[in-house]
Scaffold this active site. Structure first.
Site, PDB file in Angstrom:
ATOM      1  N   ASN A 297      31.746  26.571  27.835  1.00 17.04           N
ATOM      2  CA  ASN A 297      31.853  26.960  29.235  1.00 17.04           C
ATOM      3  C   ASN A 297      33.061  26.364  29.958  1.00 17.04           C
ATOM      4  O   ASN A 297      33.187  26.455  31.167  1.00 17.04           O
ATOM      5  CB  ASN A 297      30.574  26.573  29.989  1.00 17.04           C
ATOM      6  CG  ASN A 297      29.330  26.979  29.224  1.00 17.04           C
ATOM      7  OD1 ASN A 297      28.628  26.138  28.692  1.00 17.04           O
ATOM      8  ND2 ASN A 297      29.113  28.285  29.118  1.00 17.04           N
TER       9      ASN A 297
ATOM     10  N   ILE B 164      36.267  25.660  34.658  1.00 18.03           N
ATOM     11  CA  ILE B 164      34.859  25.442  34.349  1.00 18.03           C
ATOM     12  C   ILE B 164      34.032  26.621  34.827  1.00 18.03           C
ATOM     13  O   ILE B 164      34.227  27.109  35.932  1.00 18.03           O
ATOM     14  CB  ILE B 164      34.363  24.160  35.046  1.00 18.03           C
ATOM     15  CG1 ILE B 164      35.199  22.974  34.580  1.00 18.03           C
ATOM     16  CG2 ILE B 164      32.887  23.928  34.785  1.00 18.03           C
ATOM     17  CD1 ILE B 164      35.128  21.786  35.481  1.00 18.03           C
ATOM     18  N   CYS B 165      33.117  27.071  33.959  1.00 19.12           N
ATOM     19  CA  CYS B 165      32.237  28.147  34.387  1.00 19.12           C
ATOM     20  C   CYS B 165      30.907  27.553  34.813  1.00 19.12           C
ATOM     21  O   CYS B 165      30.054  27.247  34.007  1.00 19.12           O
ATOM     22  CB  CYS B 165      32.006  29.146  33.258  1.00 19.12           C
ATOM     23  SG  CYS B 165      31.070  30.566  33.815  1.00 19.12           S
ATOM     24  N   LEU B 166      30.776  27.328  36.114  1.00 20.09           N
ATOM     25  CA  LEU B 166      29.533  26.792  36.630  1.00 20.09           C
ATOM     26  C   LEU B 166      29.247  27.569  37.902  1.00 20.09           C
ATOM     27  O   LEU B 166      30.064  27.600  38.820  1.00 20.09           O
ATOM     28  CB  LEU B 166      29.698  25.290  36.922  1.00 20.09           C
ATOM     29  CG  LEU B 166      28.474  24.563  37.476  1.00 20.09           C
ATOM     30  CD1 LEU B 166      27.338  24.592  36.464  1.00 20.09           C
ATOM     31  CD2 LEU B 166      28.812  23.119  37.810  1.00 20.09           C
TER      32      LEU B 166
ATOM     33  N   CYS C 228      33.262  33.195  33.765  1.00 18.74           N
ATOM     34  CA  CYS C 228      33.027  33.545  32.365  1.00 18.74           C
ATOM     35  C   CYS C 228      33.025  35.060  32.187  1.00 18.74           C
ATOM     36  O   CYS C 228      33.535  35.569  31.192  1.00 18.74           O
ATOM     37  CB  CYS C 228      31.713  32.954  31.891  1.00 18.74           C
ATOM     38  SG  CYS C 228      30.584  32.562  33.201  1.00 18.74           S
TER      39      CYS C 228
END
Lengths: 181, 404
Positions: free
Chosen positions: A102, A109-111, B189
């Site tokens: 992630n 950052i994929c949050l 993402c």
């Protein structure tokens, strides 16, 4: 303007108030940030550093997970807070090149709570806890590093060993990762 | 004018109401319009036709060809010129006796004194940041006992709102900041690996490819930049078999454009000008204090009063005076704060605009600021405000220190 006069009179009766010149007024984002920072309640595995004296808007978080795939690694993140905080979420980047499904190679950052699910009712603490969680429980559903995500979903043991060798500073799938032990 | 001569049945100040004074106030009151765009054009037209004679208008923007469909004070020949200047000239030429002073700059460029001359400010803005700025500025002025009402209009497609803010008296813009609809964002993402929508491809080009390839910032007004963004998004979309990436969508996504509806602007501007009219002439009760309008599925309006937040960082806490001895060090001052009955803090952290005085946590900041505890208070702080927070309390305190 009679309405205004009426309201003003009411207010003056309520209380006398003090004033201050705007030049020395503290910005509301700074007040909120001061509150958020002093109210941080973090596990001992997370440390904060403020490299610039007098500046609380930019700082470094170090997370050293005590379990999970990333156990014993020392992960450094930069945090930047703008004048539009808490309307805008804090900007967080990973300062090292790490192998994580992630987090991409540039440190993005994929949050969810750092972007689409950020809301002013959240605070710095929730974001940092979120980061910590990402290190404890990487997930392959929302990949930024696709290769890492693929490995995690197909072969957990290989993923674990890939993480280990990447953290020692080495190549995984032809990509060099920083030493972070 | 004739109508102002009669006292309406709902007039709140019937015994003080003076028709002649109302008419005079209308032509004598100096009002400021912020923004000369979609709402601003309507507002300027409405105000001048209502009888306002002294109007200032401020806008930092220039006219774009895409404005012409709804910003009716502008013509094709005006493209590229200042919105404020063209709008002012146009309205002046159409309405007799109106004087409109244009300001072609950012609101932040004007000094505090500039704003003091107005009896009322009407906002037709498209940015949260500018609203927060003008709101905070007016609350600051209210601290000097200059209360300038702010009438704020806003539209977004078929929806709109208007509200009346009496700075420091009722809820301010900052009090209700959490009601602002957040900007649409997509998970990184998804953008990076599994795009499904044309918007995902554009965001990918904008957020991931642009900073990777260019060292300069993206400028949505630069045709070369926009073209690059469009081509990059298009190529990405094609590789994922996604259709629907167009140049206008690209611009819409990177500039976060929501289509403006002329009728919504007209309705909201009418509401704002109506409030300004009632404020100046005292003829009828004003909006108290928020009206939302929704026109996307039938027409609906709803009015309610926002609550003034006691811990609002802008208008919430009035300044508290704490007396201190000249010879005190910071530590002694903190003890004083802890013991004052109406403050009651156990673990306060203090800062000013210029520095952190003392942070009780986290550890690293406590260690960094500990040395200040032994320093003389009067060497650390002058007459600037001191912000005091405590983890136990939901509020922050603005304190001014007065030395004995």
């Amino acid at each position: 303007m009679l309405k205004l006069r009426q309201l003003q009179k009411q207010k003056q009766q309520e209380k006398q108030q003090e004033t201050i010149s705007s030049e020395s007024k503290v910005q509301s984002s700074q007040i909120r940030l001061q509150k958020d920072i002093t109210e941080l309640d973090l596990p001992p595995s997370i440390k904060l550093q403020f490299p610039n004296e007098g500046d609380i808007s930019n700082f470094i978080i170090t997370i050293q997970p005590r379990e999970g795939y990333y156990k014993n690694g020392k992960f450094r993140f930069s945090v930047g807070v703008t004048d539009n905080f808490p309307m805008e979420p804090p900007k967080i980047k990973c300062l090292q090149k790490i192998y994580h499904p992630n987090i991409d190679l540039e440190g993005n950052i994929c949050l969810n709570i750092l972007r689409e699910d950020w809301s002013p009712v959240l605070n710095l603490n929730s974001v940092i806890i979120g980061l910590n969680f990402l290190l404890l429980e990487p997930n392959s559903n929302d990949p930024l590093n696709k290769q890492a995500a693929n490995v995690l979903s197909k072969n957990k043991n290989l993923f674990a060993s890939n993480v280990k060798s990447s953290m020692r500073g080495g190549y995984v799938d032809d990509e060099y990762y920083d030493h972070i032990m | 004018m004739e109508l102002l001569g009669k006292i309406g049945p709902y007039n709140e100040v019937a015994d003080e109401y003076d028709a002649a004074a109302s008419v005079e106030a209308l032509s004598e009151s100096k009002v400021l319009v912020i923004g000369a765009g979609g709402l601003g054009c309507e507002i300027l037209k409405n105000l001048s036709l209502t009888g306002f004679k002294k109007i200032h208008v401020i806008d930092m923007d220039t006219i774009d060809i895409s404005n012409l469909n709804r910003q009716f004070l502008f013509r094709l020949k005006d493209v590229g010129k200042s919105k404020a200047e063209v709008a002012a000239k146009f309205v002046e030429s159409r309405t007799q006796g109106v004087e409109i002073v244009p300001q072609f700059c950012k609101i932040q460029d004007k000094p505090l004194d500039y704003y003091k001359q107005f009896v009322c400010i009407i906002c037709g803005l498209d940015s949260v940041e500018a609203r927060r700025w003008i709101n905070a500025t007016l609350v600051t002025l209210a601290g000097e006992d200059i209360i300038i009402p702010l009438i704020d209009g806003g539209t977004e497609g078929f929806k709109g709102q208007s509200r009346v803010i009496f700075p420091s008296i009722n809820s301010c813009y900052e009090c209700t900041l959490d009601l602002v609809t957040p900007k649409i964002t997509y998970p990184v993402c998804t953008i990076a690996t599994t795009p499904r929508l044309p918007e995902h491809c554009i965001e990918w080009a904008n957020e991931i490819e642009w900073p990777r390839i260019h060292s300069t910032k993206f400028d949505a007004d630069n045709p070369d930049h926009v073209e690059w963004m469009y081509q990059t998004s298009l190529a990405r979309a094609e590789s994922f078999n996604i259709t629907g990436v167009t140049k206008s969508l690209t611009l819409g996504v990177v500039k976060n454009i929501i289509p403006a509806i002329a009728s919504t602007n007209a309705i909201i501007a009418a509401s704002c000008c109506n409030e300004a009219f009632k404020l100046i002439t005292n003829c009828n009760p004003m909006l108290d204090d928020y009206m939302m309008y929704s026109g996307d599925e039938s027409i609906f309006t709803y009015t309610y009063k926002n609550i003034k937040k006691s811990d609002c960082p802008v208008c919430g806490n009035d300044l508290k005076v704490v007396k201190a001895e000249k010879w005190w060090n910071l530590k002694e001052f903190i003890e004083e704060i802890k013991h004052q009955k109406d403050i009651q803090m156990t673990n306060p952290s203090l800062s000013t605009k210029f520095q952190k005085l003392y942070f009780s946590s986290p550890e690293s900041l406590r260690l960094a600021t500990e040395k200040n505890l032994q320093m003389k208070l009067s060497d650390l702080v002058g007459d600037e405000e001191v912000i005091v927070t405590d983890p136990k309390l939901p509020i922050s305190l603005r304190v001014r220190i007065v030395f004995n």
